[in-house]
Design a protein around this motif. Structure first.
Motif, mmCIF file in Angstrom:
data_model
loop_
_atom_site.group_PDB
_atom_site.id
_atom_site.type_symbol
_atom_site.label_atom_id
_atom_site.label_comp_id
_atom_site.label_asym_id
_atom_site.label_seq_id
_atom_site.Cartn_x
_atom_site.Cartn_y
_atom_site.Cartn_z
ATOM 1 N N VAL A 239 -9.705 20.861 -4.673
ATOM 2 C CA VAL A 239 -8.651 20.085 -5.334
ATOM 3 C C VAL A 239 -8.256 18.895 -4.470
ATOM 4 C CG1 VAL A 239 -6.247 20.118 -6.118
ATOM 5 C CG2 VAL A 239 -7.762 22.040 -6.649
ATOM 6 N N ARG A 240 -8.093 19.139 -3.175
ATOM 7 C CA ARG A 240 -7.730 18.031 -2.274
ATOM 8 C C ARG A 240 -8.820 16.958 -2.259
ATOM 9 N NH1 ARG A 240 -6.845 22.171 1.386
ATOM 10 N NH2 ARG A 240 -8.337 21.269 2.858
ATOM 11 N N ALA A 241 -10.070 17.387 -2.262
ATOM 12 C CA ALA A 241 -11.166 16.421 -2.249
ATOM 13 C C ALA A 241 -11.153 15.568 -3.514
ATOM 14 C CB ALA A 241 -12.499 17.147 -2.115
ATOM 15 N N GLY A 242 -10.897 16.203 -4.659
ATOM 16 C CA GLY A 242 -10.843 15.455 -5.905
ATOM 17 C C GLY A 242 -9.684 14.470 -5.929
ATOM 18 N N LEU A 243 -8.533 14.906 -5.426
ATOM 19 C CA LEU A 243 -7.378 14.026 -5.376
ATOM 20 C C LEU A 243 -7.626 12.846 -4.439
ATOM 21 C CD1 LEU A 243 -4.500 16.667 -5.268
ATOM 22 C CD2 LEU A 243 -5.043 15.127 -7.168
ATOM 23 N N ARG A 244 -8.262 13.124 -3.307
ATOM 24 C CA ARG A 244 -8.560 12.045 -2.358
ATOM 25 C C ARG A 244 -9.496 11.019 -2.999
ATOM 26 N NH1 ARG A 244 -8.797 10.529 3.014
ATOM 27 N NH2 ARG A 244 -7.643 12.351 3.751
ATOM 28 N N MET A 245 -10.552 11.499 -3.654
ATOM 29 C CA MET A 245 -11.486 10.576 -4.298
ATOM 30 C C MET A 245 -10.777 9.719 -5.337
ATOM 31 S SD MET A 245 -14.931 12.899 -4.773
ATOM 32 C CE MET A 245 -15.713 11.579 -5.708
ATOM 33 N N LEU A 246 -9.893 10.345 -6.106
ATOM 34 C CA LEU A 246 -9.174 9.605 -7.137
ATOM 35 C C LEU A 246 -8.270 8.548 -6.521
ATOM 36 C CD1 LEU A 246 -8.350 9.178 -10.081
ATOM 37 C CD2 LEU A 246 -6.671 11.020 -9.795
ATOM 38 N N CYS A 247 -7.478 8.940 -5.524
ATOM 39 C CA CYS A 247 -6.546 7.995 -4.904
ATOM 40 C C CYS A 247 -7.277 6.860 -4.208
ATOM 41 C CB CYS A 247 -5.638 8.726 -3.913
ATOM 42 S SG CYS A 247 -4.451 9.856 -4.676
ATOM 43 N N GLU A 248 -8.413 7.179 -3.608
ATOM 44 C CA GLU A 248 -9.153 6.150 -2.879
ATOM 45 C C GLU A 248 -10.008 5.279 -3.790
ATOM 46 O OE1 GLU A 248 -11.207 8.270 0.203
ATOM 47 O OE2 GLU A 248 -9.438 8.291 1.514
ATOM 48 N N SER A 249 -9.982 5.568 -5.086
ATOM 49 C CA SER A 249 -10.731 4.736 -6.038
ATOM 50 C C SER A 249 -9.952 3.493 -6.434
ATOM 51 C CB SER A 249 -11.070 5.546 -7.288
ATOM 52 O OG SER A 249 -9.897 5.814 -8.064
ATOM 53 N N MET B 11 0.850 -1.201 0.000
ATOM 54 C CA MET B 11 0.000 0.000 0.000
ATOM 55 C C MET B 11 0.886 1.252 0.000
ATOM 56 S SD MET B 11 -3.216 1.022 0.086
ATOM 57 C CE MET B 11 -4.173 -0.312 0.791
ATOM 58 N N ILE B 12 0.607 2.169 -0.916
ATOM 59 C CA ILE B 12 1.371 3.415 -1.016
ATOM 60 C C ILE B 12 0.675 4.495 -0.191
ATOM 61 C CG2 ILE B 12 2.245 5.187 -2.583
ATOM 62 C CD1 ILE B 12 2.137 3.059 -4.822
ATOM 63 N N ARG B 13 1.391 5.039 0.787
ATOM 64 C CA ARG B 13 0.848 6.071 1.668
ATOM 65 C C ARG B 13 1.062 7.445 1.024
ATOM 66 N NH1 ARG B 13 0.196 4.829 6.943
ATOM 67 N NH2 ARG B 13 1.154 6.796 7.668
ATOM 68 N N VAL B 14 -0.026 8.207 0.860
ATOM 69 C CA VAL B 14 0.023 9.465 0.112
ATOM 70 C C VAL B 14 -0.430 10.619 1.002
ATOM 71 C CG1 VAL B 14 -0.814 10.708 -1.928
ATOM 72 C CG2 VAL B 14 -0.509 8.213 -2.013
ATOM 73 N N ASP C 298 -7.006 0.326 -5.118
ATOM 74 C CA ASP C 298 -6.718 -0.449 -3.913
ATOM 75 C C ASP C 298 -5.307 -0.263 -3.366
ATOM 76 O OD1 ASP C 298 -9.280 -1.534 -4.000
ATOM 77 O OD2 ASP C 298 -8.632 -3.267 -5.199
ATOM 78 N N ASP C 299 -4.377 0.267 -4.180
ATOM 79 C CA ASP C 299 -2.985 0.297 -3.742
ATOM 80 C C ASP C 299 -2.534 1.663 -3.223
ATOM 81 O OD1 ASP C 299 -3.268 1.300 -6.335
ATOM 82 O OD2 ASP C 299 -1.219 0.785 -6.902
ATOM 83 N N LEU C 300 -3.443 2.654 -3.157
ATOM 84 C CA LEU C 300 -3.105 3.976 -2.634
ATOM 85 C C LEU C 300 -3.939 4.272 -1.404
ATOM 86 C CD1 LEU C 300 -1.735 4.178 -5.419
ATOM 87 C CD2 LEU C 300 -2.609 6.522 -5.589
ATOM 88 N N ASP C 301 -3.305 4.844 -0.395
ATOM 89 C CA ASP C 301 -3.985 5.186 0.846
ATOM 90 C C ASP C 301 -3.647 6.631 1.209
ATOM 91 O OD1 ASP C 301 -5.298 5.152 3.302
ATOM 92 O OD2 ASP C 301 -3.609 4.234 4.357
ATOM 93 N N VAL C 302 -4.641 7.514 1.178
ATOM 94 C CA VAL C 302 -4.423 8.916 1.554
ATOM 95 C C VAL C 302 -4.370 8.993 3.082
ATOM 96 C CG1 VAL C 302 -5.333 11.264 1.492
ATOM 97 C CG2 VAL C 302 -5.553 9.782 -0.518
ATOM 98 N N VAL C 303 -3.189 9.301 3.617
ATOM 99 C CA VAL C 303 -3.009 9.311 5.075
ATOM 100 C C VAL C 303 -3.206 10.697 5.680
ATOM 101 C CG1 VAL C 303 -1.507 7.307 5.049
ATOM 102 C CG2 VAL C 303 -0.504 9.595 4.829
ATOM 103 N N LEU D 264 -2.433 8.733 -11.203
ATOM 104 C CA LEU D 264 -2.259 7.514 -10.424
ATOM 105 C C LEU D 264 -0.955 6.808 -10.791
ATOM 106 C CD1 LEU D 264 -5.902 6.098 -10.567
ATOM 107 C CD2 LEU D 264 -4.785 7.174 -8.603
ATOM 108 N N ASP D 265 -0.671 6.733 -12.079
ATOM 109 C CA ASP D 265 0.580 6.108 -12.518
ATOM 110 C C ASP D 265 1.785 6.904 -12.013
ATOM 111 O OD1 ASP D 265 -0.797 4.115 -13.790
ATOM 112 O OD2 ASP D 265 -0.585 4.966 -15.808
ATOM 113 N N GLY D 266 1.657 8.239 -11.980
ATOM 114 C CA GLY D 266 2.744 9.066 -11.486
ATOM 115 C C GLY D 266 3.053 8.794 -10.028
ATOM 116 N N VAL D 267 2.025 8.638 -9.213
ATOM 117 C CA VAL D 267 2.225 8.318 -7.793
ATOM 118 C C VAL D 267 2.916 6.964 -7.665
ATOM 119 C CG1 VAL D 267 1.073 7.792 -5.616
ATOM 120 C CG2 VAL D 267 0.281 9.711 -7.024
ATOM 121 N N ARG D 268 2.461 5.993 -8.429
ATOM 122 C CA ARG D 268 3.070 4.654 -8.351
ATOM 123 C C ARG D 268 4.525 4.679 -8.812
ATOM 124 N NH1 ARG D 268 -2.310 3.025 -11.077
ATOM 125 N NH2 ARG D 268 -3.576 2.242 -9.323
ATOM 126 N N ARG D 269 4.803 5.413 -9.872
ATOM 127 C CA ARG D 269 6.178 5.497 -10.371
ATOM 128 C C ARG D 269 7.079 6.178 -9.354
ATOM 129 N NH1 ARG D 269 5.699 8.494 -15.885
ATOM 130 N NH2 ARG D 269 7.968 8.574 -15.579
#
Length: 211
Positions: free
Chosen positions: A13-23, A1-4, A25-30, A112-117
């Motif tokens: 903007v933060r709300a949109g990013l959170r919704m995207l990351c939480e959509s 799990m990637i902690r973001v 399974d491998d990203l967790d907005v901490v 999403l790919d950018g966060v994973r990379r």
């Protein structure tokens, strides 16, 4: 799990990013921060793997926050979220240690790919941003200066990888283009950085553009 950790002064903007990351399974907005000072504090408390960092914020800006976070936690990966009129902020953020730059109108999959990379140790750049950074650096390097050092002795494969890095391709894209494994491309990129004296992927791309 990637902690973001999300850092932006706009709540929407933060709300949109959170919704995207939480959509996925491998990203967790901490956590979320609305300014650089809060970002520094939360990065120390929450120890995220990746920080998505806005640059222009009231008080402590994103560049200063990036430098402070990395001074305390050099292993943190900070990806800047930029707009197309942020040119004057890009180089300072890069110098502060940001590992990548993504535009705010990137597609959801690109972000999403950018966060994973970034979490995997790669440097995610929106190609248009990388081209602008390289173009600006090349113009600066054309000013009168001392004679350049002799070019390093590159293998034919290294030269191919270097050209594609200069074009803004990611490691997986280079691998697909050349029919190589991603691990092999990473090895070539690391060797190229050593041979050219490049501290990061942008400097390597600048070198490629100036060849």
């Amino acid at each position: 799990m990637i902690r973001v950790l999300l850092v932006d002064d706009q709540r929407l903007v933060r709300a949109g990013l959170r919704m995207l990351c939480e959509s996925v399974d491998d990203l967790d907005v901490v956590g979320e921060a609305a300014d650089g000072a809060a970002a520094v504090r939360l990065a120390e408390q929450l120890r995220p793997d990746v920080v998505l960092m806005d640059l222009r914020m009231p008080g402590v800006d994103g560049t200063t926050a990036t430098a402070r976070i990395l001074a305390a936690r050099p292993s943190a990966r900070i990806v800047v979220l930029t707009t197309f009129d942020d040119d004057e902020h890009l180089y300072p953020a890069l110098a502060a240690g940001a590992c990548g730059f993504l535009v705010k109108d990137a597609t959801p999959q690109e972000l999403l790919d950018g966060v994973r990379r970034a979490a995997a140790g790669d440097s995610p750049f929106t190609p248009a941003v990388l081209r602008r950074l390289v173009a600006r650096a090349v113009l600066a390097e054309r000013a009168p200066a001392a004679p350049a050092a002799p070019p390093p002795n590159l293998t034919a494969r290294e030269a191919e990888v270097l050209a594609l890095v200069g074009a803004g391709l990611s490691n997986p894209e280079v691998a697909a283009r050349l029919g190589l494994g991603v691990t092999t491309v990473k090895t070539h990129v690391a060797n190229l950085m050593t041979k050219t004296g490049s501290a990061n992927r942008v400097q390597l791309a600048v070198y490629a553009a100036g060849r």
